[in-house]
Design a protein around this motif. Structure first.
Motif, PDB file in Angstrom:
ATOM      1  N   LEU A 144       0.862  -1.168   0.000  1.00 63.29           N
ATOM      2  CA  LEU A 144       0.000   0.000   0.000  1.00 63.29           C
ATOM      3  C   LEU A 144       0.908   1.230   0.000  1.00 63.29           C
ATOM      4  CD1 LEU A 144      -2.996   0.919   0.210  1.00 63.29           C
ATOM      5  CD2 LEU A 144      -2.665   1.012   2.690  1.00 63.29           C
ATOM      6  N   LYS A 145       0.821   2.034  -1.031  1.00 63.46           N
ATOM      7  CA  LYS A 145       1.766   3.139  -1.212  1.00 63.46           C
ATOM      8  C   LYS A 145       1.491   4.303  -0.277  1.00 63.46           C
ATOM      9  CE  LYS A 145       2.417   1.815  -6.030  1.00 63.46           C
ATOM     10  NZ  LYS A 145       2.162   2.159  -7.455  1.00 63.46           N
ATOM     11  N   ALA A 146       0.244   4.471   0.102  1.00 66.72           N
ATOM     12  CA  ALA A 146      -0.111   5.560   1.016  1.00 66.72           C
ATOM     13  C   ALA A 146      -1.410   5.220   1.728  1.00 66.72           C
ATOM     14  CB  ALA A 146      -0.265   6.876   0.241  1.00 66.72           C
ATOM     15  N   ARG A 147      -1.603   5.797   2.912  1.00 61.63           N
ATOM     16  CA  ARG A 147      -2.829   5.530   3.671  1.00 61.63           C
ATOM     17  C   ARG A 147      -4.054   6.029   2.908  1.00 61.63           C
ATOM     18  NH1 ARG A 147      -7.111   5.551   5.114  1.00 61.63           N
ATOM     19  NH2 ARG A 147      -8.031   5.533   7.191  1.00 61.63           N
ATOM     20  N   ILE A 148      -3.966   7.182   2.300  1.00 64.58           N
ATOM     21  CA  ILE A 148      -5.031   7.698   1.434  1.00 64.58           C
ATOM     22  C   ILE A 148      -4.614   7.383   0.003  1.00 64.58           C
ATOM     23  CG2 ILE A 148      -6.407   9.694   0.759  1.00 64.58           C
ATOM     24  CD1 ILE A 148      -6.649   8.984   3.722  1.00 64.58           C
ATOM     25  N   SER A 149      -5.315   6.443  -0.612  1.00 58.99           N
ATOM     26  CA  SER A 149      -4.866   5.958  -1.922  1.00 58.99           C
ATOM     27  C   SER A 149      -6.015   5.353  -2.707  1.00 58.99           C
ATOM     28  CB  SER A 149      -3.759   4.910  -1.727  1.00 58.99           C
ATOM     29  OG  SER A 149      -3.487   4.234  -2.926  1.00 58.99           O
ATOM     30  N   LYS A 150      -5.933   5.490  -4.013  1.00 59.93           N
ATOM     31  CA  LYS A 150      -6.926   4.859  -4.891  1.00 59.93           C
ATOM     32  C   LYS A 150      -6.793   3.340  -4.869  1.00 59.93           C
ATOM     33  CE  LYS A 150      -7.616   8.701  -8.111  1.00 59.93           C
ATOM     34  NZ  LYS A 150      -8.953   8.990  -7.523  1.00 59.93           N
ATOM     35  N   TRP A 152      -7.221   1.438  -2.497  1.00 54.72           N
ATOM     36  CA  TRP A 152      -8.292   0.848  -1.698  1.00 54.72           C
ATOM     37  C   TRP A 152      -9.438   0.348  -2.570  1.00 54.72           C
ATOM     38  CZ3 TRP A 152      -7.061  -0.669   2.864  1.00 54.72           C
ATOM     39  CH2 TRP A 152      -6.169   0.044   3.651  1.00 54.72           C
ATOM     40  N   CYS A 153      -9.599   0.958  -3.722  1.00 49.93           N
ATOM     41  CA  CYS A 153     -10.651   0.509  -4.640  1.00 49.93           C
ATOM     42  C   CYS A 153     -10.371  -0.906  -5.148  1.00 49.93           C
ATOM     43  CB  CYS A 153     -10.765   1.469  -5.827  1.00 49.93           C
ATOM     44  SG  CYS A 153     -11.289   3.141  -5.350  1.00 49.93           S
ATOM     45  N   ASP A 154      -9.106  -1.323  -5.098  1.00 52.16           N
ATOM     46  CA  ASP A 154      -8.737  -2.661  -5.571  1.00 52.16           C
ATOM     47  C   ASP A 154      -9.322  -3.770  -4.699  1.00 52.16           C
ATOM     48  OD1 ASP A 154      -7.283  -1.411  -7.542  1.00 52.16           O
ATOM     49  OD2 ASP A 154      -5.337  -1.656  -6.561  1.00 52.16           O
ATOM     50  N   ILE A 155      -9.664  -3.433  -3.455  1.00 52.39           N
ATOM     51  CA  ILE A 155     -10.301  -4.448  -2.600  1.00 52.39           C
ATOM     52  C   ILE A 155     -11.761  -4.082  -2.324  1.00 52.39           C
ATOM     53  CG2 ILE A 155      -8.138  -5.246  -1.581  1.00 52.39           C
ATOM     54  CD1 ILE A 155      -8.826  -3.690   0.953  1.00 52.39           C
ATOM     55  N   GLY A 156     -12.288  -3.154  -3.129  1.00 54.72           N
ATOM     56  CA  GLY A 156     -13.728  -2.938  -3.103  1.00 54.72           C
ATOM     57  C   GLY A 156     -14.249  -1.808  -2.259  1.00 54.72           C
ATOM     58  N   PHE A 157     -13.369  -0.877  -1.853  1.00 55.09           N
ATOM     59  CA  PHE A 157     -13.870   0.322  -1.187  1.00 55.09           C
ATOM     60  C   PHE A 157     -14.241   1.345  -2.252  1.00 55.09           C
ATOM     61  CE2 PHE A 157     -11.450  -1.565   2.356  1.00 55.09           C
ATOM     62  CZ  PHE A 157     -12.409  -1.490   3.352  1.00 55.09           C
ATOM     63  N   GLN A 158     -15.012   2.359  -1.845  1.00 54.70           N
ATOM     64  CA  GLN A 158     -15.553   3.289  -2.830  1.00 54.70           C
ATOM     65  C   GLN A 158     -14.589   4.400  -3.234  1.00 54.70           C
ATOM     66  OE1 GLN A 158     -19.291   4.375  -0.873  1.00 54.70           O
ATOM     67  NE2 GLN A 158     -20.420   3.186  -2.388  1.00 54.70           N
ATOM     68  N   GLY A 159     -13.714   4.786  -2.316  1.00 53.64           N
ATOM     69  CA  GLY A 159     -12.846   5.919  -2.618  1.00 53.64           C
ATOM     70  C   GLY A 159     -11.451   5.773  -2.064  1.00 53.64           C
ATOM     71  N   ASP A 160     -10.788   6.906  -1.883  1.00 52.01           N
ATOM     72  CA  ASP A 160      -9.392   6.913  -1.440  1.00 52.01           C
ATOM     73  C   ASP A 160      -9.222   6.577   0.038  1.00 52.01           C
ATOM     74  OD1 ASP A 160      -9.073   7.767  -3.994  1.00 52.01           O
ATOM     75  OD2 ASP A 160      -8.370   9.787  -3.510  1.00 52.01           O
ATOM     76  N   PRO A 162     -11.044   4.403   3.118  1.00 50.56           N
ATOM     77  CA  PRO A 162     -12.094   3.444   3.506  1.00 50.56           C
ATOM     78  C   PRO A 162     -12.938   3.880   4.697  1.00 50.56           C
ATOM     79  CG  PRO A 162     -10.001   2.332   3.150  1.00 50.56           C
ATOM     80  CD  PRO A 162      -9.710   3.798   3.152  1.00 50.56           C
ATOM     81  N   LYS A 163     -12.413   4.798   5.521  1.00 46.73           N
ATOM     82  CA  LYS A 163     -13.145   5.132   6.755  1.00 46.73           C
ATOM     83  C   LYS A 163     -14.559   5.629   6.462  1.00 46.73           C
ATOM     84  CE  LYS A 163     -11.861   9.983   7.582  1.00 46.73           C
ATOM     85  NZ  LYS A 163     -11.215  10.902   8.533  1.00 46.73           N
ATOM     86  N   THR A 164     -14.759   6.254   5.310  1.00 46.12           N
ATOM     87  CA  THR A 164     -16.086   6.771   4.985  1.00 46.12           C
ATOM     88  C   THR A 164     -17.089   5.656   4.698  1.00 46.12           C
ATOM     89  OG1 THR A 164     -15.493   6.963   2.651  1.00 46.12           O
ATOM     90  CG2 THR A 164     -15.101   8.895   4.033  1.00 46.12           C
TER      91      THR A 164
END
Length: 297
Positions: A144-150, A152-160, A162-164
């Protein structure tokens, strides 16, 4: 309409006289008949629970509300109230088990509800560690290159971030996702891979959180009682809730690909169809839904 009328008349009048007649014929009260004539499990505990809740006796009615620490005393009080000899060890043991299951179900719901109420907090080190653990379990060969990252979409989250996506189910949604990925790692990775199907794909993490809501609602409305009473001869624990969630994830993936929806836009329709299927299975007093069983050929 007639069913409601009959139900009212039965509970108001006929049930009392039926119990009186059966006691006269058998020499045993309703609880003795229930606890002596059925095998351990949902059928027995559900019957005991209904009998206690329907009783006009305050001691018996209160028995379904006792906590674990009070169960032993409650058993003695019930036996004294019904004039059942304390040396009747079979009755005592079986009532103890049923009351543990009843009180345990209520406690489990409270524990699940409390976890659901905890919002995901990116300032909380434990929350962040669980989130990173989820990534590492599902994507072991990709950093994971950064905590806020696109990514996350690779495992099915909606945005950069996941907390949202955890707003509805709070920390419970994350704990469920991590549990499945940790205890059924191969299955989790396979399902994640399948969720990337070009035509039948779906958002793995978002669907996982949605299934947390399904498991939670089934627990809340009492639909999981038969399953848990059959699975656990005592106090149901959080572990058993997580195991049921794992069953839902595995079964939903199979169901989705068997149904072959036209697109993800029809998700709610198929989600509800799957929900109805599970509710139907849970109506069986002998039900025990486990991931180990569903994986058998």
């Amino acid at each position: 309409m007639w069913a409601h009328v009959w139900g009212f008349l039965y509970s108001k009048y006929f049930r009392f006289w039926l119990k009186w007649l059966l006691r006269l014929l058998t020499g045993r009260c309703e609880l003795q008949r229930l606890l002596g004539g059925a095998e351990a499990g949902a059928r027995r505990t559900l019957s005991v629970e209904h009998s206690l809740e329907s009783s006009k006796n305050k001691v018996l009615r209160n028995a379904v509300h006792v906590e674990e620490a009070e169960v032993e005393k409650c058993v003695r009080d019930v036996m004294k109230e019904k004039k059942i000899e304390q040396k009747d060890t079979g009755f005592k043991t079986n009532l103890h088990i049923s009351l543990l299951q009843i009180s345990g179900y209520k406690k489990l719901y409270l524990n699940v509800e409390n976890l659901r109420k905890v919002p995901y907090d990116s300032e909380n080190e434990d929350h962040e560690e669980q989130l990173i653990e989820l990534w590492n379990l599902l994507m072991p060969h990709e950093n994971l290159k950064a905590r806020i990252s696109k990514q996350w979409c690779d495992i099915g989250f909606q945005g950069d971030d996941p907390k949202t996506d955890f707003r509805g189910m709070g920390l419970l949604g994350l704990v469920n996702l991590v549990y499945f990925s940790k205890h059924y790692t191969n299955e989790a990775r396979q399902i994640l891979s399948r969720s990337n199907h070009p035509k039948l794909g779906y958002s793995y993490a978002i669907v996982g959180i949605n299934l947390t809501e399904m498991a939670y609602s089934l627990l809340k409305n009492g639909a999981l009682k038969a399953h848990l009473y059959n699975m656990v001869p005592g106090l149901p624990q959080m572990e058993h809730f997580h195991q049921f969630y794992c069953y839902l994830v595995y079964e939903f993936d199979k169901f989705w690909f068997e149904e072959e929806p036209e697109s993800i836009m029809h998700f709610n329709q198929y989600r509800e169809k799957f929900h109805e299927k599970i509710k139907g299975l849970l109506l069986d007093c002998n039900v025990a839904l486990t991931l180990q069983d569903t994986k058998k050929p």
